[in-house]
Design a protein around this motif. Structure first.
Motif, mmCIF file in Angstrom:
data_model
loop_
_atom_site.group_PDB
_atom_site.id
_atom_site.type_symbol
_atom_site.label_atom_id
_atom_site.label_comp_id
_atom_site.label_asym_id
_atom_site.label_seq_id
_atom_site.Cartn_x
_atom_site.Cartn_y
_atom_site.Cartn_z
ATOM 1 N N ARG A 59 0.821 -1.208 0.000
ATOM 2 C CA ARG A 59 0.000 0.000 0.000
ATOM 3 C C ARG A 59 0.859 1.264 0.000
ATOM 4 N N ASP A 60 2.148 1.105 -0.230
ATOM 5 C CA ASP A 60 3.085 2.226 -0.259
ATOM 6 C C ASP A 60 3.225 2.693 -1.706
ATOM 7 N N PRO A 61 2.691 3.875 -2.050
ATOM 8 C CA PRO A 61 2.725 4.312 -3.445
ATOM 9 C C PRO A 61 4.125 4.661 -3.963
ATOM 10 N N GLY A 62 5.098 4.781 -3.060
ATOM 11 C CA GLY A 62 6.415 5.223 -3.502
ATOM 12 C C GLY A 62 7.519 4.193 -3.461
ATOM 13 N N ASN A 63 7.245 2.958 -3.032
ATOM 14 C CA ASN A 63 8.297 1.950 -2.890
ATOM 15 C C ASN A 63 7.826 0.570 -3.305
ATOM 16 N N SER A 64 8.781 -0.241 -3.742
ATOM 17 C CA SER A 64 8.568 -1.681 -3.902
ATOM 18 C C SER A 64 8.997 -2.336 -2.597
ATOM 19 N N HIS A 65 8.336 -3.426 -2.231
ATOM 20 C CA HIS A 65 8.654 -4.136 -0.998
ATOM 21 C C HIS A 65 8.607 -5.639 -1.238
ATOM 22 N N THR A 66 9.220 -6.396 -0.313
ATOM 23 C CA THR A 66 9.079 -7.849 -0.299
ATOM 24 C C THR A 66 8.587 -8.275 1.071
ATOM 25 N N ALA A 67 8.038 -9.471 1.135
ATOM 26 C CA ALA A 67 7.763 -10.161 2.392
ATOM 27 C C ALA A 67 8.582 -11.444 2.292
ATOM 28 N N THR A 68 9.653 -11.527 3.067
ATOM 29 C CA THR A 68 10.632 -12.603 2.941
ATOM 30 C C THR A 68 10.874 -13.251 4.295
ATOM 31 N N ALA A 69 10.750 -14.566 4.362
ATOM 32 C CA ALA A 69 11.028 -15.296 5.603
ATOM 33 C C ALA A 69 12.535 -15.393 5.806
ATOM 34 N N TYR A 70 12.961 -15.308 7.054
ATOM 35 C CA TYR A 70 14.370 -15.538 7.382
ATOM 36 C C TYR A 70 14.628 -17.041 7.271
ATOM 37 N N HIS A 71 15.458 -17.431 6.289
ATOM 38 C CA HIS A 71 15.732 -18.851 6.074
ATOM 39 C C HIS A 71 16.984 -18.995 5.200
ATOM 40 N N PRO A 72 17.810 -20.026 5.455
ATOM 41 C CA PRO A 72 19.032 -20.215 4.660
ATOM 42 C C PRO A 72 18.784 -20.388 3.161
ATOM 43 N N GLU A 73 17.624 -20.923 2.777
ATOM 44 C CA GLU A 73 17.315 -21.082 1.351
ATOM 45 C C GLU A 73 17.069 -19.738 0.669
ATOM 46 N N LEU A 74 16.820 -18.702 1.456
ATOM 47 C CA LEU A 74 16.526 -17.380 0.910
ATOM 48 C C LEU A 74 17.636 -16.411 1.306
ATOM 49 N N PHE A 75 18.547 -16.204 0.404
ATOM 50 C CA PHE A 75 19.617 -15.227 0.593
ATOM 51 C C PHE A 75 20.577 -15.603 1.720
ATOM 52 N N GLY A 76 20.634 -16.900 2.074
ATOM 53 C CA GLY A 76 21.592 -17.385 3.058
ATOM 54 C C GLY A 76 21.366 -16.902 4.471
ATOM 55 N N ARG A 77 20.158 -16.517 4.792
ATOM 56 C CA ARG A 77 19.863 -15.980 6.120
ATOM 57 C C ARG A 77 19.694 -17.093 7.143
ATOM 58 N N THR A 78 19.937 -16.781 8.408
ATOM 59 C CA THR A 78 19.708 -17.725 9.495
ATOM 60 C C THR A 78 18.210 -17.960 9.634
ATOM 61 N N ARG A 79 17.835 -19.212 9.898
ATOM 62 C CA ARG A 79 16.418 -19.586 9.998
ATOM 63 C C ARG A 79 15.779 -18.955 11.236
ATOM 64 N N ARG A 80 14.661 -18.243 11.002
ATOM 65 C CA ARG A 80 13.871 -17.641 12.081
ATOM 66 C C ARG A 80 12.392 -17.998 11.901
ATOM 67 N N ILE A 81 12.148 -19.192 11.351
ATOM 68 C CA ILE A 81 10.811 -19.758 11.228
ATOM 69 C C ILE A 81 10.914 -21.198 11.731
ATOM 70 N N PRO A 82 9.778 -21.871 12.028
ATOM 71 C CA PRO A 82 9.867 -23.256 12.493
ATOM 72 C C PRO A 82 10.618 -24.158 11.509
ATOM 73 N N ALA A 83 11.329 -25.142 12.047
ATOM 74 C CA ALA A 83 12.192 -26.008 11.244
ATOM 75 C C ALA A 83 11.449 -26.719 10.117
ATOM 76 N N SER A 84 10.215 -27.137 10.343
ATOM 77 C CA SER A 84 9.500 -27.880 9.308
ATOM 78 C C SER A 84 8.621 -26.986 8.425
ATOM 79 N N ALA A 85 8.683 -25.685 8.624
ATOM 80 C CA ALA A 85 7.899 -24.745 7.804
ATOM 81 C C ALA A 85 8.615 -24.458 6.496
ATOM 82 N N ARG A 86 7.845 -24.159 5.474
ATOM 83 C CA ARG A 86 8.409 -23.796 4.170
ATOM 84 C C ARG A 86 8.675 -22.290 4.140
ATOM 85 N N PRO A 87 9.869 -21.877 3.737
ATOM 86 C CA PRO A 87 10.152 -20.439 3.642
ATOM 87 C C PRO A 87 9.421 -19.824 2.444
ATOM 88 N N TRP A 88 9.264 -18.495 2.489
ATOM 89 C CA TRP A 88 8.615 -17.799 1.378
ATOM 90 C C TRP A 88 9.341 -16.498 1.073
#
Length: 176
Positions: free
Chosen positions: A64-93
Motif C-alpha cells: 500500500r506504499d505508493p512510492g516503494n517496492s517491498h518484499t515479504a521474505t522469511a528468514y531462512h538459509p534457502e533465501l539469501f543465506g539468512r539464518t532460519r527464524r521460522i519453524p524447522a519444518s515450515a516452508r520459507p517464502w
C-alpha cells in the motif's frame, strides 16, 4: 480480526485425545498485512507488525506504499543465506518485489514463530513477526535465539511473542 481459537477438540480414539493434548481447529482464514510508507518515503513498515493466527491461516501481503517496492521474505538459509527464524519444518517464502497495490499470499500451517522482513528495507527495521498457534501445540517452536545474523535495531523492532499472544495483534506506533 479474531484471536486465536482456543477451543479444545477431542479426537475420539486418537493418541492426542488419550494424552489430553489440546488442538486448535484449522480454520481457513485470510488475514491482510499491508506494506506501508510515509509520503516522502522516510519511514516504511508492515501493518500490523505482529500477529497471532491459527494454523492454516493465509496471509495476504499487499503493498500500500505508493512510492516503494517491498518484499515479504522469511528468514531462512534457502533465501539469501539468512539464518532460519521460522519453524524447522515450515516452508520459507519470498514474495519477490511487489509494486504498489500488488499482493502475495502464503499459508502458514506449522505452529511456531515466524519472523519476516522486507529485503531492501530490513536495515530500516521493516520486519514483522507472526505467531502461529500457541506454545500448547505439539511441536510449537518459539522465536529464534540467533543474534548474529540480525542487527540489534532490527531485533528490537520485532514485537515480543508474549505481547502478540496477549493482544492478538501489534500495530506499528503511529507514523507521521
Amino acid at each position: 480480526m479474531s484471536r486465536i481459537n482456543r477451543r479444545i477438540i477431542l479426537l475420539g480414539g486418537s493418541a492426542a485425545a488419550a494424552l489430553g493434548v489440546p488442538c486448535v481447529a484449522l480454520a481457513q482464514t485470510k488475514v491482510e498485512i499491508e506494506m506501508r510508507g510515509t509520503a516522502r518515503g522516510e519511514q516504511i513498515w508492515f501493518e500490523p507488525q505482529g500477529l497471532a493466527v491459527d494454523p492454516g491461516t493465509t496471509l495476504r501481503f499487499t503493498n500500500r506504499d505508493p512510492g516503494n517496492s517491498h518484499t515479504a521474505t522469511a528468514y531462512h538459509p534457502e533465501l539469501f543465506g539468512r539464518t532460519r527464524r521460522i519453524p524447522a519444518s515450515a516452508r520459507p517464502w519470498d514474495s519477490d518485489f511487489l509494486l504498489p497495490e500488488e499482493s502475495f499470499e502464503v499459508t502458514l500451517t506449522v505452529p511456531g514463530v515466524y519472523d519476516f522482513y522486507c529485503l531492501p528495507h530490513e536495515m530500516a527495521a521493516m520486519v514483522g513477526r507472526i505467531v502461529v498457534g500457541t506454545p500448547l501445540h505439539v511441536g510449537w517452536e518459539g522465536p529464534s535465539s540467533d543474534r548474529d545474523d540480525i542487527s540489534a535495531d532490527v531485533l528490537a523492532a520485532l514485537p515480543a511473542v508474549d505481547a502478540i499472544l496477549a493482544n492478538g495483534v501489534i500495530h506499528v506506533e503511529s507514523k507521521p
